[in-house]
Design a protein around this motif. Structure first.
Motif, mmCIF file in Angstrom:
data_model
loop_
_atom_site.group_PDB
_atom_site.id
_atom_site.type_symbol
_atom_site.label_atom_id
_atom_site.label_comp_id
_atom_site.label_asym_id
_atom_site.label_seq_id
_atom_site.Cartn_x
_atom_site.Cartn_y
_atom_site.Cartn_z
ATOM 1 N N ALA A 97 -103.666 -18.698 -13.740
ATOM 2 C CA ALA A 97 -103.068 -20.018 -13.557
ATOM 3 C C ALA A 97 -104.091 -20.995 -12.987
ATOM 4 C CB ALA A 97 -101.847 -19.918 -12.636
ATOM 5 N N GLU A 98 -104.866 -20.537 -12.037
ATOM 6 C CA GLU A 98 -105.902 -21.381 -11.438
ATOM 7 C C GLU A 98 -106.919 -21.833 -12.493
ATOM 8 O OE1 GLU A 98 -109.585 -20.670 -8.359
ATOM 9 O OE2 GLU A 98 -107.734 -19.573 -7.986
ATOM 10 N N VAL A 99 -107.364 -20.913 -13.322
ATOM 11 C CA VAL A 99 -108.344 -21.241 -14.364
ATOM 12 C C VAL A 99 -107.726 -22.152 -15.424
ATOM 13 C CG1 VAL A 99 -109.816 -20.278 -16.191
ATOM 14 C CG2 VAL A 99 -109.713 -19.162 -13.948
ATOM 15 N N LEU A 100 -106.499 -21.873 -15.822
ATOM 16 C CA LEU A 100 -105.829 -22.739 -16.810
ATOM 17 C C LEU A 100 -105.720 -24.168 -16.288
ATOM 18 C CD1 LEU A 100 -102.958 -20.407 -18.061
ATOM 19 C CD2 LEU A 100 -104.971 -21.149 -19.364
ATOM 20 N N ALA A 101 -105.393 -24.309 -15.020
ATOM 21 C CA ALA A 101 -105.280 -25.643 -14.428
ATOM 22 C C ALA A 101 -106.638 -26.329 -14.375
ATOM 23 C CB ALA A 101 -104.671 -25.546 -13.031
ATOM 24 N N GLU A 102 -107.668 -25.610 -13.966
ATOM 25 C CA GLU A 102 -109.015 -26.184 -13.896
ATOM 26 C C GLU A 102 -109.519 -26.626 -15.262
ATOM 27 O OE1 GLU A 102 -111.616 -23.339 -12.059
ATOM 28 O OE2 GLU A 102 -110.649 -23.553 -10.103
ATOM 29 N N LYS A 103 -109.240 -25.814 -16.280
ATOM 30 C CA LYS A 103 -109.713 -26.105 -17.640
ATOM 31 C C LYS A 103 -108.781 -27.063 -18.379
ATOM 32 C CE LYS A 103 -112.935 -23.323 -18.932
ATOM 33 N NZ LYS A 103 -114.239 -23.888 -19.227
ATOM 34 N N LYS A 104 -107.678 -27.423 -17.717
ATOM 35 C CA LYS A 104 -106.672 -28.297 -18.330
ATOM 36 C C LYS A 104 -106.162 -27.717 -19.656
ATOM 37 C CE LYS A 104 -108.340 -32.569 -16.192
ATOM 38 N NZ LYS A 104 -108.910 -31.960 -15.062
ATOM 39 N N ARG A 105 -105.854 -26.424 -19.602
ATOM 40 C CA ARG A 105 -105.338 -25.723 -20.778
ATOM 41 C C ARG A 105 -104.023 -25.016 -20.473
ATOM 42 N NH1 ARG A 105 -107.976 -26.318 -25.739
ATOM 43 N NH2 ARG A 105 -105.970 -25.435 -26.288
ATOM 44 N N VAL A 106 -103.165 -25.653 -19.702
ATOM 45 C CA VAL A 106 -101.864 -25.066 -19.407
ATOM 46 C C VAL A 106 -101.018 -24.952 -20.678
ATOM 47 C CG1 VAL A 106 -101.854 -25.737 -16.978
ATOM 48 C CG2 VAL A 106 -100.873 -27.268 -18.684
ATOM 49 N N ASP A 107 -101.426 -25.639 -21.748
ATOM 50 C CA ASP A 107 -100.721 -25.519 -23.022
ATOM 51 C C ASP A 107 -100.767 -24.093 -23.572
ATOM 52 O OD1 ASP A 107 -103.607 -26.279 -23.418
ATOM 53 O OD2 ASP A 107 -103.074 -25.884 -25.522
ATOM 54 N N LEU A 108 -101.723 -23.298 -23.114
ATOM 55 C CA LEU A 108 -101.807 -21.912 -23.576
ATOM 56 C C LEU A 108 -100.598 -21.087 -23.138
ATOM 57 C CD1 LEU A 108 -105.597 -21.172 -23.010
ATOM 58 C CD2 LEU A 108 -104.417 -21.375 -25.209
ATOM 59 N N VAL A 109 -99.919 -21.522 -22.096
ATOM 60 C CA VAL A 109 -98.721 -20.804 -21.628
ATOM 61 C C VAL A 109 -97.663 -20.791 -22.731
ATOM 62 C CG1 VAL A 109 -96.888 -20.728 -19.890
ATOM 63 C CG2 VAL A 109 -99.217 -21.321 -19.216
ATOM 64 N N ASP A 110 -97.613 -21.852 -23.526
ATOM 65 C CA ASP A 110 -96.653 -21.905 -24.640
ATOM 66 C C ASP A 110 -96.920 -20.813 -25.664
ATOM 67 O OD1 ASP A 110 -95.432 -24.099 -23.483
ATOM 68 O OD2 ASP A 110 -96.569 -25.543 -24.678
ATOM 69 N N ASP A 111 -98.162 -20.402 -25.804
ATOM 70 C CA ASP A 111 -98.508 -19.309 -26.713
ATOM 71 C C ASP A 111 -98.324 -17.957 -26.032
ATOM 72 O OD1 ASP A 111 -99.577 -20.793 -29.097
ATOM 73 O OD2 ASP A 111 -100.870 -21.619 -27.533
ATOM 74 N N ILE A 112 -98.644 -17.900 -24.756
ATOM 75 C CA ILE A 112 -98.519 -16.653 -24.003
ATOM 76 C C ILE A 112 -97.066 -16.181 -23.971
ATOM 77 C CG2 ILE A 112 -98.752 -15.630 -21.696
ATOM 78 C CD1 ILE A 112 -101.250 -17.509 -21.367
ATOM 79 N N VAL A 113 -96.119 -17.121 -23.978
ATOM 80 C CA VAL A 113 -94.705 -16.751 -23.926
ATOM 81 C C VAL A 113 -94.325 -15.855 -25.112
ATOM 82 C CG1 VAL A 113 -93.686 -18.724 -25.149
ATOM 83 C CG2 VAL A 113 -92.419 -17.613 -23.328
ATOM 84 N N HIS A 114 -94.988 -16.012 -26.243
ATOM 85 C CA HIS A 114 -94.691 -15.182 -27.413
ATOM 86 C C HIS A 114 -95.255 -13.768 -27.258
ATOM 87 C CE1 HIS A 114 -93.093 -18.618 -29.492
ATOM 88 N NE2 HIS A 114 -94.198 -19.296 -29.236
ATOM 89 N N ALA A 115 -96.355 -13.668 -26.542
ATOM 90 C CA ALA A 115 -96.982 -12.363 -26.352
ATOM 91 C C ALA A 115 -96.376 -11.594 -25.180
ATOM 92 C CB ALA A 115 -98.488 -12.533 -26.135
ATOM 93 N N ASN A 116 -95.990 -12.326 -24.132
ATOM 94 C CA ASN A 116 -95.444 -11.681 -22.941
ATOM 95 C C ASN A 116 -94.652 -12.723 -22.155
ATOM 96 O OD1 ASN A 116 -95.104 -10.621 -20.308
ATOM 97 N ND2 ASN A 116 -96.823 -9.224 -20.611
#
Length: 87
Positions: free
Chosen positions: A53-72
């Motif tokens: 979560a920390e890295v996603l926020a730093e990289k401004k890629r929290v949109d990846l959570v929308d894809d992660i929801v399909h995997a887990n």
């Protein structure tokens, strides 16, 4: 897992998600599902979701959570919680 490894993970996911070809999308989905498989003993990403979560926020890629929801979905939910805590 250390922060550099998590950053590399996010960079790899980003590279293939943002790719333009079908091949990029296939690699993205295969990698995503492999990394977030709770039975995968090689990658313990699901044990370090606060760091992710920390890295996603730093990289401004929290949109990846929308894809992660399909995997887990459980990991995606927990990531959402950690991301809210970072705000």
């Amino acid at each position: 897992m250390n922060k550099q490894l998590m950053t590399n993970l996010v960079n790899t996911l980003t590279k293939y998600k943002d790719g333009t070809g079908e091949h990029d999308r296939a690699i993205f989905e295969t990698f995503l599902y492999g990394v977030f498989d709770e039975k995968n003993r090689r990658y313990k990403v699901v044990q370090h979701l606060s760091l992710l979560a920390e890295v996603l926020a730093e990289k401004k890629r929290v949109d990846l959570v929308d894809d992660i929801v399909h995997a887990n979905s459980n990991a995606a939910y927990e990531l959402d919680v950690h991301l809210r805590e970072l705000k």
